[in-house]
Each structure stands twice: as structure tokens, then as C-alpha cells.
Motif scaffolding. Structure first.
Motif, PDB file in Angstrom:
ATOM      1  N   GLU A 133      55.952 116.548  47.111  1.00  0.00           N
ATOM      2  CA  GLU A 133      54.812 116.506  46.190  1.00  0.00           C
ATOM      3  C   GLU A 133      55.269 116.212  44.765  1.00  0.00           C
ATOM      4  N   THR A 134      56.408 116.799  44.369  1.00  0.00           N
ATOM      5  CA  THR A 134      56.876 116.559  43.006  1.00  0.00           C
ATOM      6  C   THR A 134      57.200 115.089  42.801  1.00  0.00           C
ATOM      7  N   ARG A 136      56.281 112.443  44.589  1.00  0.00           N
ATOM      8  CA  ARG A 136      55.208 111.475  44.805  1.00  0.00           C
ATOM      9  C   ARG A 136      54.218 111.437  43.662  1.00  0.00           C
ATOM     10  N   ASN A 137      54.069 112.543  42.959  1.00  0.00           N
ATOM     11  CA  ASN A 137      52.978 112.627  41.986  1.00  0.00           C
ATOM     12  C   ASN A 137      53.410 112.401  40.549  1.00  0.00           C
ATOM     13  N   VAL A 138      54.634 111.954  40.357  1.00  0.00           N
ATOM     14  CA  VAL A 138      55.098 111.652  39.004  1.00  0.00           C
ATOM     15  C   VAL A 138      55.556 110.199  39.002  1.00  0.00           C
ATOM     16  N   PHE A 304      58.101 109.223  49.940  1.00  0.00           N
ATOM     17  CA  PHE A 304      57.073 108.516  50.714  1.00  0.00           C
ATOM     18  C   PHE A 304      57.523 108.339  52.159  1.00  0.00           C
TER      19      PHE A 304
ATOM     20  N   ILE B 365      46.129 106.692  43.110  1.00  0.00           N
ATOM     21  CA  ILE B 365      47.233 107.451  42.524  1.00  0.00           C
ATOM     22  C   ILE B 365      48.329 106.499  42.075  1.00  0.00           C
ATOM     23  N   LYS B 369      49.764 106.031  38.299  1.00  0.00           N
ATOM     24  CA  LYS B 369      51.173 106.205  37.939  1.00  0.00           C
ATOM     25  C   LYS B 369      51.731 104.926  37.324  1.00  0.00           C
ATOM     26  N   ALA B 407      55.540 114.576  32.752  1.00  0.00           N
ATOM     27  CA  ALA B 407      55.545 114.696  34.211  1.00  0.00           C
ATOM     28  C   ALA B 407      54.508 115.714  34.665  1.00  0.00           C
ATOM     29  N   PHE B 410      50.966 114.172  34.480  1.00  0.00           N
ATOM     30  CA  PHE B 410      50.768 113.214  35.571  1.00  0.00           C
ATOM     31  C   PHE B 410      50.636 113.939  36.899  1.00  0.00           C
ATOM     32  N   PHE B 411      51.473 114.976  37.064  1.00  0.00           N
ATOM     33  CA  PHE B 411      51.441 115.711  38.326  1.00  0.00           C
ATOM     34  C   PHE B 411      50.060 116.315  38.552  1.00  0.00           C
ATOM     35  N   CYS B 414      47.588 113.465  39.541  1.00  0.00           N
ATOM     36  CA  CYS B 414      47.820 112.844  40.851  1.00  0.00           C
ATOM     37  C   CYS B 414      47.663 113.864  41.969  1.00  0.00           C
TER      38      CYS B 414
END
Lengths: 422, 432
Positions: A133-134, A136-138, A304, B365, B369, B407, B410-411, B414
Motif C-alpha cells: 500500500e505504501t 502503490r499510493n505514492v 504492483f 490513481i 500520481k 508522500a 499523496f498517500f 490515493c
């Protein structure tokens, strides 16, 4: 009595082009084609007019002019007197290098994380979820600049390795030097080398092929061929008699002995990096920007890939495992013969698109100063020559070619493993 | 005969399960230490967690909040803990968070992006959640015209006249429908709107503005920055790419050869090149492709290219959904006598879009990003601003705090989007 009448004779009317479904599709297509060509013509016309006004008609002559800038991480010989074409070629090789390294690392990490995320171990599964999760979401760009900052800020400078009481030491029995300028690893050297084959003479695309490497590859290929023959023979004996002869020591011998003999004959040894003056000399140098880009891209893509692997394994129903067990297969064989071939079918198509994404994301190298094709052709060459149109279009063409070839190869592989349905 | 009986006559009371099988110990045995391999994994995991947390937690919480420069921060750290490493200097965030959110947008006008953001939430609420009041749809309808006006300012007549163009098209179609038929009226209506937008809106807005000057103070694009810019690019690209993507996907699936070829070419071209090359096109080439003398600002150019980029990806996601529908759905729609657009609208699209929700959201998403890439062509998105802040001599050399803050934001965005997609999947699931 009834008489057959001829069907009403159809006369073609103009309105049928719109209202008759037989002709409508032709009409729409003609309109679309004309519209598309008009748009293209408009854009091309604008471009030509604008370029004429700016006084720089399309011309690729700048490629043969000297580039006069340096490329600090390169696979082949290059100096600043070489042409722009040579510089772009170096950039292309750098792109391919980081893409290949990244794909391998991302696959290994991704598969590991994906499997561990399904582990029954609560703690490990949670840690892997947090990792996925960390990452993928940054944004990947943030990871790249962060990795670069870590490389520069927190690793020791080369001069810290110097002196009687150095504050930093080399790792792995003094063979690897991790510095903030990059990582130095031992390089393979041959004391009785066969030399290099110069291909393409003095042109911009010249490169050297190491004959030692070719010899090694030939020997390895022959070994693998013999191993397959041996395995096929063992299979034949097993089918005839039901007893499988032991093959592993023959296979291992065939694989290792000829290669070792060739390596000794060529005088193989490792060249270790040594501290000389202000920097390390010798060994293979991987610049900090390459390492940062590689780490960030592969860790990001691995998150991913982990999800893809997890999804692929979950997609195989539990009945498959149980049925395979009922047939009397051992757990290892259940995995390799039943689960994996089916899971791969689910995994491979999205895996391909992640490899493509990684390759395209490698263009972010420009943010950390790694000289890939975007940094050379789309960066310094473009700014020096002012040929934006030519450079950007060529850059797109290069990436398009890479993408299409990767997806072509992968689609071919995908078609091979695809389920053949009735 | 003795009265010894070998068969028990009364039931024994039930024994409590062994302590190792229930409660915390049982759970730990089952989930953490169920074999030597799992035990090793657990211990390694614990070590990793300890290693990370022992570094991050003190850094995060034993930190300096009040300082005006990195040097002052370091002095305070030296005085408090006797070391400068291992402690965050959040003072930079405290001093610059407004800039990281808004860039160089004039500070007395901050209410405008904030209002635009609040309206955005109101506008998307009825689309996202069925529980939201239906009246919010009015906000959704006017939002595309209000948002640019709020962000860029200027006279109110511009967005009003652009909206009027839509009304003109609509009424032209309604009025002409009985006279010239459906197709011709549609074509005329579209033409009327386009002519209105291209040739009449500009002069009319100028004229009306000189008569009655109602408007907001204009803000030039160069001042846009920070998360405001990321969200602006993300929202516009996301909003526009879904319809364009659907059209492209339909084109790619259609039987019309030429239309299909154009769509395939466009999609494969965009998907084959990195976004950064498209941004190069936006920053250097787009003006060359347009008629001589056309000048429009860099943010608009970036918006166009990012939208095109997102559309190609969206098209592939929607195509996946279309391909996953059983053929019977298409044939069923045909046998009901629906025409192409009716069957798409009533039968195919609702199901195809439902199947592709996870893909659509992950494209969203991804686009959000990817907005950070605009920092490479010199726009001041959060990453670009981080570089700008580091260029200030007060904060020269500060990395981790800025990266952590960016970060984190964004986290949040997303992660909530991906959770929403899971919620939507559950809600739309019609199987048992």
C-alpha cells in the motif's frame, strides 16, 4: 391464383447514405477519414508554417555534429567529441540497462511479496500489505528522488574510506565499495583474453563484442543442449522400464566442467575496486543515479507485481489443489504442474503491462540526472541544438518501438501458455 | 459380586481447552509460530518492524517544530538531544505548508481554491454515494463552468457564455428536430455550438465585460502550484478522460474499419510513449502544431496532454469491460430492437463500466500520481516546490521532512480512492 411479383426495384437515393444501415457505415467511415485527414493536414500545415517562421526547417543533420557533453554512466566507449547520434545511442543503452535490471529485480521482489502476503503468518502478511500500500499510493517520481537523496545524503563519501582510521569500510571482504557517488563491484577480467570484435568500424553505432563472452555463451549453450538430451534419454528409459535413472550428477557435471575449463583457460579473475586519489578505480562502477533509479523503479513496480501474483494465485480454486492431491501428486509437483501453469495465465498479461510501465517510467531518470535516452536525446541534445520537433518525435518513436517490441514478445509468450479452448 | 463398575455412569464436566490452543497464546501459535519456518519468518518480521520503527518513531516525534531555518533547527537539536541526526525538523512544514498546498497563489485569494475544492466534494458526492442528496446534481452540472472561473478569475461572462453555447446547441436540436430530422438537427446543433464558442464568446464576453464588469481578480497560471495544481490537473484529466475513453473504447470495438484503425492507432501510440514525452510536447511542441500566433498558457497545454494520456488508458480499461461481457448481452439488446446507442446506454455500458470499476479507479490513481511529472517541465507542483524550498538558503539541505509530507498527502488521496473502489465493488455486486 397468386403471381410472384418482383421485389420493388430499389433505386438508389442520396438519403439512403444516412438512413440505410447498409450504406450508413460507409458514410460514417468516409466522414471520419476525411475529418481525420483534414485534421492531420491542418496540423502538418501549421507545423511547417511555424517552423518556417522560426527559421528551422526539419533537418536531422545535427545528429552528426559533435555532442560535446559527457555521459557519466555508459556501457560503451564514448567521449564528448562523439556525435549526437552516438550520445543518443548511449542513452538508449542506458534506458535498456535500467529497464532490464528493474524488470528482473521487480519480478523477484514482487513474486516474493505476493506469495508472502498470502502467508498464514499474520505478521508477515501485514508487513507485506503495508509495503504494497505504501509503495502503490505514492508517486514513483517521489520514490526516485527520495532514493537519490538517500544515496547522496546518507552514504559515505569516497574520502571517508581513506586514512589510517577510515570511517567507512568496504563490504563483502573488501570487494564492494558503497559510496555516495555510486557502487563499485568487482569486474570479471581475463588474463588470456581472446580480445574484442569491433563491429561497425568507426560509425556512431560502433560497439565491441567480447570474444570471451561469446565463447562462454557457446559452451553454456552446448552444455544445456547436452543436459536436455540427457533428460530426454532419462524420460525414455522411465517410460520404457518405469525406473528413472539418476541424472542430476551428470547434468551438473555437464553444466559446470566445460564452463570452468574455459574460464581457467581464459585466465578468469576478478578486478577489485581500489581507492586511488580521490576516488575508487577499477571494478564495475554503478553510478548513484542508476542505483537510485533501479531501486525506486523496482520497488515501486514490485508492489504492483505482488498484487498481480497474489490475484493470480487466489484465482486458482482450492479444488485444483485438492484434486491434484487426490491424484497422488506431491506438494512441490502440485505447485509446478497444476497451480503455477494456471496461475501464470492470469499473471502474465498484467505482468507484461507492468514491465512496459517500468520501461516508460525509466524516463524519469531525467529527474536524478541519469543519462538515459530522455536525458540525452530529449534533454541535453534537444537543448543544445534547439531541434525540439525532431528530438521529441524521435524520442517518442524510440519508446514506441521498445514498447511494441516488449509487448510483441510477451504476447507471443502469452499465446503459447494460453488455454486452448474448444 | 463387587459393586465395581467399569462403565462410568455420570458425565464428566467438560474440560477447558488447553491454554495453548485458545486466547492470545493459541492465536500466536496458529498465526505466528505454526512451524519452524513460520517462527523464523515471525522473528525476522519482528526484527524488521523494530528496526524501522526505532528509526522512524523518534525521528517523527522527537522533532523540532519552532525554528526559522535548518541551522536553527540543528542548534535546537544539539541543545536538546546532543545530536543533529535522527530528529525531524518539522518547522519547515510549519512555515511552508501553505506554499506546499497553494504554490504562489495570492494569499488573500486562498478562499477561491478552497471554495472550488469544497464545491468539488459537493459536486462529486451524488455521483459517488447514492445516499447524497439528489439536489447536489445541480452543483455537478454547473461545476465545470464555476471551477475555472474560481481558479483563474476574470470576468464572469466567459463561463456564462460558454454555458450558453451548450444551451444554444440543446435548443437548436430541439427546435430543428421536427423540421429536418434527428441526424441533421444534431449536426446543426453541434455546429452552432462550436461556432458560438470559437467566434462569438470572445468578443461578446469583452463587450459585456465593458458594459457590466462583474468578475474576480484574475490569477495568472504561473502562480498556480502545490497540491492545488496536482488536484486541478488530476480532476480535469480524470473528469475528461472517462467520456473520451469510453468513446475511444467503443471506436476500438466497432466494426467500422477506419474508425477502428484511428482509435487503435491513437490508443497504442499514447500508451507506447512515456507521459514525460507528452509533457515535452506540451511544453515545446504544442504551439508549433497550432496556427501561428496561438499562445495559451502552459497549464492548459499540460491539461490537454494529460487528458489525452489518461483517455488512452481509460479506453483500454473500458475495452476490457466490454470484452468481458458475454456475447448474449449484445444479442439480447439487438433482439429487443434497440439501436446501437440505446443498447450501449441501457444494456452494455452499465454492465461494462461496473466490471471495469477497479481498472478505472486504478487509472485515476495513476493519473493523480503522474501529475508530479509536471515538475520536470518546470511547473511548481509539490515536488517542484520542494526543490524551490531547498533553494532557499534557510532550508538548504532539507530533504526527508518535505518528502514525508508530500508522500503523506499523496498517500491519503490515493489510498482513499482505492478504498472507495472496494466499497463501490461491494455495493454494485449483484451476485450472492
Amino acid at each position: 391464383m397468386t403471381t410472384l411479383t418482383d421485389p420493388p426495384k430499389e433505386t438508389f437515393r442520396l438519403s439512403m447514405l444516412i438512413y440505410d444501415t447498409r450504406y450508413r457505415s460507409m458514410t460514417i467511415q468516409c466522414v471520419a477519414l476525411i475529418g481525420f485527414m483534414l485534421l492531420a493536414a491542418w496540423i502538418i500545415n501549421n507545423t511547417l508554417v511555424n517552423l518556417n517562421t522560426l527559421g528551422k526547417p526539419i533537418d536531422f543533420g545535427f545528429f552528426s555534429e559533435p555532442a560535446s557533453y559527457d555521459i557519466n554512466q555508459r556501457l560503451l566507449d564514448y567521449n564528448s567529441r562523439d556525435s549526437h547520434l552516438r550520445a543518443s545511442f548511449m542513452g538508449l543503452l542506458n534506458t535498456l540497462l535500467v529497464a532490464a535490471l528493474g524488470c528482473v529485480a521487480a519480478t523477484i521482489v514482487g513474486v516474493l511479496v505476493g506469495v508472502l502476503r498470502l502467508s498464514k503468518n499474520w505478521l508477515v502478511a501485514r508487513i507485506m500489505t503495508v509495503y504494497v500500500e505504501t509503495f502503490r499510493n505514492v508517486p514513483v517520481l517521489l520514490w526516485i528522488v527520495l532514493a537519490m537523496a538517500i544515496m547522496i545524503e546518507s552514504l559515505p563519501a569516497p574520502n571517508e574510506f581513506r586514512g589510517d582510521t577510515p570511517t567507512a569500510t568496504m563490504n563483502l571482504f573488501d570487494s564492494v565499495a558503497v559510496t555516495n557517488r555510486g557502487i563499485y563491484i568487482p569486474e570479471p577480467l581475463f588474463s588470456r583474453s581472446l580480445g574484442n570484435l569491433h563491429v561497425l568500424g568507426e560509425s556512431s553505432l560502433r560497439f565491441d563484442v567480447s570474444l570471451d563472452l561469446i565463447l562462454l555463451l557457446i559452451v553454456l549453450g552446448a552444455s544445456i543442449f547436452l543436459i536436455r538430451r540427457n533428460t530426454a534419454r532419462a524420460n525414455a528409459i522411465q517410460e520404457a522400464t518405469g525406473v528413472r535413472p539418476t541424472t542430476w550428477y551428470i547434468n551438473l557435471g555437464v553444466l559446470l566442467v566445460p564452463t570452468l575449463v574455459v574460464l581457467i583457460a581464459l585466465g578468469f579473475h576478478l578486478g577489485y575496486p581500489e581507492l586511488k586519489g580521490f576516488n575508487f578505480r577499477g571494478g564495475t562502477y554503478m553510478r548513484n543515479s542508476l542505483i537510485a533509479l533501479w531501486l525506486a523503479l523496482s520497488l515501486y513496480t514490485a508492489a504492483f507485481i505482488a498484487e498481480i501474483v497474489r490475484g493470480g494465485i487466489l484465482a486458482i480454486s482450492k479444488g485444483q489443489t485438492e484434486a491434484a492431491g487426490a491424484l497422488g501428486l506431491r506438494p512441490g509437483r502440485i505447485m509446478s504442474l497444476v497451480i503455477l501453469p494456471q496461475a501464470l495465465r492470469v499473471i502474465i498479461p498484467p505482468l507484461i503491462s507492468n514491465y512496459l510501465n517500468l520501461t516508460k517510467n525509466s524516463s524519469l531518470a531525467i529527474a536524478v540526472g541519469y543519462m538515459d535516452i530522455t536525458g540525452t536525446l530529449g534533454g541535453i541534445t534537444m537543448n543544445q541544438t534547439g531541434r525540439e520537433l525532431e528530438c521529441v518525435l524521435l524520442l517518442m518513436l524510440v519508446y514506441l518501438t521498445i514498447s511494441l517490441s516488449i509487448s510483441g514478445v510477451m504476447n507471443w509468450y502469452n499465446n503459447r501458455v494460453k488455454l486452448v479452448e474448444r | 459380586m463387587s459393586d465395581t463398575s467399569f462403565v462410568r455412569t455420570e458425565m464428566l464436566p467438560q474440560k477447558a481447552p488447553p491454554v495453548t490452543a485458545v486466547g492470545a497464546i493459541g492465536w500466536a501459535r496458529a498465526n505466528l509460530f505454526s512451524g519452524w519456518f513460520n517462527s523464523v519468518l515471525t522473528i525476522l518480521g519482528l526484527l524488521a518492524v523494530y528496526f524501522v520503527l526505532s528509526g522512524v518513531l523518534p525521528w517523527m516525534f522527537l522533532s523540532v517544530w519552532h525554528a526559522s531555518s535548518l541551522n536553527e533547527c540543528r542548534e535546537i537539536m544539539e541543545a536538546t538531544w546532543g545530536e543533529t541526526s535522527g530528529h525531524a525538523c518539522w518547522a519547515v512544514i510549519k512555515e511552508r505548508w501553505v506554499q506546499l498546498l497553494f504554490g504562489f497563489y495570492p494569499s488573500e485569494l486562498y478562499w477561491r481554491p478552497v471554495l472550488a475544492f469544497v464545491l468539488l466534494i459537493v459536486a462529486v458526492a451524488p455521483v459517488l454515494f447514492p445516499g447524497a442528496p439528489r439536489k447536489f446534481f445541480y452543483v455537478t452540472a454547473v461545476y465545470p463552468f464555476v471551477m475555472p472561473w474560481l481558479m483563474w478569475g476574470g470576468t464572469i461572462w466567459g463561463p456564462l457564455l460558454v454555458a450558453a453555447g451548450l444551451a444554444i446547441g440543446f435548443f437548436a436540436q430541439r427546435f430543428l428536430l421536427p423540421i429536418v430530422g434527428s441526424l441533421a438537427s444534431l449536426i446543426i446543433a453541434v455546429l452552432a455550438s462550436v461556432i458560438w464558442w470559437l467566434f462569438l464568446v470572445g468578443p461578446l464576453a469583452g463587450a459585456l465585460g465593458s458594459v457590466l464588469n462583474i468578475g474576480l481578480e484574475p490569477v495568472i497560471s504561473r502562480n498556480f502550484g502545490g497540491f492545488m495544481l496536482s488536484i486541478l490537473i488530476g480532476v480535469v484529466a480524470i473528469g475528461c478522460s472517462l467520456p473520451i475513453g469510453i468513446v475511444l473504447a467503443l471506436g476500438r470495438q466497432s466494426d467500422l474499419l477506419i474508425v477502428k484503425a484511428i482509435c487503435v492507432g491513437f490508443i497504442e501510440f499514447i500508451r507506447g510513449v512515456p507521459l514525460i514525452t507528452l509533457l515535452f510536447v506540451a511544453s515545446t511542441l504544442l504551439n508549433i502544431f497550432l496556427p501561428p500566433g496561438t499562445e495559451f498558457d502552459i497549464i492548459l497545454r499540460v491539461l490537454i496532454m494529460v487528458t489525452l494520456f489518461a483517455s488512452a488508458y481509460m479506453a483500454e480499461v473500458v475495452r476490457g469491460g466490454l470484452a468481458a461481457l458475454p456475447k448474449g448481452q449484445y444479442e439480447g439488446a439487438d433482439s429487443l430492437g434497440l439501436d446501437y446507442w440505446q443498447s450501449q446506454r441501457l444494456i452494455i455500458m452499465p454492465q461494462a463500466l461496473k466490471i471495469s470499476i477497479p481498472g478505472i479507479v486504478s487509472t485515476f490513481i495513476g493519473v493523480f500520481k503522474d501529475t508530479t511529472l509536471v515538475s520536470i517541465i518546470g511547473l511548481l507542483d509539490p515536488l517542484g516546490l520542494a526543490t524551490a524550498i531547498r533553494a532557499d538558503s534557510d532550508w538548504n539541505g532539507i530533504y526527508w521532512e518535505l518528502f514525508a509530507f508530500i508522500a503523506f498527502l499523496f498517500f491519503i488521496f490515493c489510498f482513499s480512492m482505492s478504498r472507495y473502489s472496494m466499497y463501490l465493488e461491494r455495493r454494485l455486486k449483484t451476485t450472492h
